[in-house]
Scaffold this motif. Sequence first.
Motif, short mmCIF file in Angstrom:
data_model
loop_
_atom_site.label_atom_id
_atom_site.label_comp_id
_atom_site.label_asym_id
_atom_site.label_seq_id
_atom_site.Cartn_x
_atom_site.Cartn_y
_atom_site.Cartn_z
N TYR A 1 23.93 78.60 51.55
CA TYR A 1 24.33 77.20 51.53
C TYR A 1 23.36 76.36 50.71
O TYR A 1 23.76 75.43 50.00
N LEU A 2 22.07 76.71 50.78
CA LEU A 2 21.07 76.00 49.98
C LEU A 2 21.35 76.19 48.49
O LEU A 2 21.35 75.21 47.71
N ILE A 3 21.59 77.41 48.07
CA ILE A 3 21.81 77.69 46.64
C ILE A 3 23.10 77.04 46.15
O ILE A 3 23.12 76.31 45.15
N ILE A 4 24.20 77.30 46.87
CA ILE A 4 25.48 76.75 46.44
C ILE A 4 25.49 75.23 46.56
O ILE A 4 26.02 74.52 45.68
N LYS B 1 31.45 70.67 48.22
CA LYS B 1 31.19 70.18 49.57
C LYS B 1 32.43 70.22 50.44
O LYS B 1 32.33 70.45 51.66
N ALA B 2 33.59 69.99 49.87
CA ALA B 2 34.83 69.94 50.65
C ALA B 2 35.48 71.31 50.79
O ALA B 2 36.53 71.43 51.42
N SER B 3 34.87 72.37 50.22
CA SER B 3 35.42 73.74 50.28
C SER B 3 36.79 73.82 49.63
O SER B 3 37.76 74.34 50.20
N VAL B 4 36.90 73.27 48.43
CA VAL B 4 38.14 73.31 47.67
C VAL B 4 38.08 74.48 46.70
O VAL B 4 37.09 74.64 45.98
N ALA B 5 39.12 75.30 46.66
CA ALA B 5 39.17 76.43 45.74
C ALA B 5 39.22 75.91 44.30
O ALA B 5 39.84 74.87 44.03
N PRO B 6 38.58 76.60 43.37
CA PRO B 6 37.86 77.87 43.51
C PRO B 6 36.36 77.71 43.80
O PRO B 6 35.58 78.60 43.44
N PHE B 7 35.97 76.61 44.41
CA PHE B 7 34.57 76.36 44.72
C PHE B 7 34.28 76.61 46.20
O PHE B 7 33.36 76.04 46.77
N HIS B 8 35.05 77.49 46.81
CA HIS B 8 34.99 77.70 48.25
C HIS B 8 34.31 79.00 48.63
O HIS B 8 34.21 79.30 49.83
N GLN B 9 33.83 79.79 47.67
CA GLN B 9 33.42 81.16 47.98
C GLN B 9 32.32 81.24 49.04
O GLN B 9 32.21 82.23 49.77
N TRP B 10 31.50 80.20 49.13
CA TRP B 10 30.41 80.22 50.10
C TRP B 10 30.89 80.01 51.54
O TRP B 10 30.20 80.39 52.50
#
Length: 526
Positions: free
Chosen positions: A180-183, A239-248
Amino acid sequence: MSARNLIPLATATLKGPHVDFAGLSPLIALLGGAAVVLLVGLLGRKAAREQVVPALSLLALAASLGLTIWQWGEQKSILAGALRIDDLALVLNMILIAGGAATVLLAWRSRAAESTAHGEWHALLLTSIAGMFLLASAQNTVLVFLGLELLSIPLYVLCATGMAKRGQHQERSLESGLKYLIIGSVGSATLLYGLALIYGATGATDFTAIATSLSSGGLATNPLTLTGIALCVAGLCFKASVAPFHQWTPDVYEGAPTPITAFMAVATKVAALGVFLRLFDVALIGAHASWGPAVAVLATITILVGNVGALGQSSLKRMLAYSSVAQAGYMLAGVVVATALGVQATVFYLTVYVAMNMASFAVIVERERETELGDSIEAVAGLGRERPSLAWPMTISLLGLAGIPATAGFIGKFYLIDAAVAGGYTWLGVAIVVGSMISLGYYLPVIAAIWMRPAPVQAPGAGGSSIQGPLPVMAGGSPEADALERPQPEVVFVAVLAGAATLFFGVIPEPLFDLVRHVGSALGLL
């Protein structure tokens, strides 16, 4: 410069911005409460701290809620226009306070809070909520970034506070904190770069000034502006976990302590969608023709990816993580249309989303403490016979998340579909319906396990393995049974209350309609 010329400078009075302490009072209550619980956590005996510190955290949240209600109906800018107190900010504050209070109750006797001596843990939690308050009220890009960091940095630490049964840090919890820190850092940097490009294009950091610049001079289609908007979308989507930025999301949700997972699932969504509404539906409204269709496509992808990813998951936390991805796609529909109806639908869904998720996570917290099965679906098998007080809230919350009629989730999705269709995005409304149908493929198996499968029985000496079958009659105590923690009434209270709210507002939604009635007009939308 002569001494005579220095005299006026020495005697001049520097004037800072006027500080409206009434408008800032909910935020001050949270930050003051964080300082108090941090100091109290260093005093007294451990047994006293375990009870006093959470109670003080709830008191700070209650004070912030009272001050928020005191400001109800205010429409004003404070701190030289950097923050805005209006119906949208106040409603989001109330949602965040509800989520924070539920998290405190879920973590009251958790090993995660105990590992950080309670004071530090609760201080970090209150500080993170304060950062979310800033995001909900921000009217300036500088405050957006400060609020985002104040939200994120405490959460990086809280994600890594999970403790194993033997009192040692869980590797998965430390891994989730690091991920979570890195992403999160990548997301923050991306957002900051986008805000810098928007400043470079418009020469302003204030939302109103940015909107004025974009409405004239052709800046709305300037490549510099569009690049900045794209980077802002990407940063907030992290921050909102929207694809394709949700992998974390699945890994962090699974590894973090369950009370923190519950908090992240609801509170970070509220903060991220709140700043989405203010930044895009106020500051960047002049470029809506450019970012609207793009965000609508992202919302559709997110709905499909989240729902398909949740299919076949055996971990309840990973399943709810993918579910939260899909839910973010639903709520983006209200942002895309950039209308008062869209804002109302988004805030309504955020409100009921907190109740639906908290009910589910409360049951997971309780089962993790009662059994050795963790967050697997087996942990809730047979719950309908064994613990009806947990089975019903879990069932109602999952039905609500699926959008079944007579639940608040159905009303919220109907509201979002109405907003999407009215805003000219009928195909996005269809995507919401299709996503809800897919979601039945992973919600219904959990409900079936709760009511139709036999409860797993721990095999003595099997190292935590379980066998399926009827529960044996216990004539006396056993070391295995004594090793399990007793049920926690505050956790059951959260589950029952959240489940009841999901059902109540599904049948009688008028109070929530009244609550969100004016949030769209607060942004000046029609």
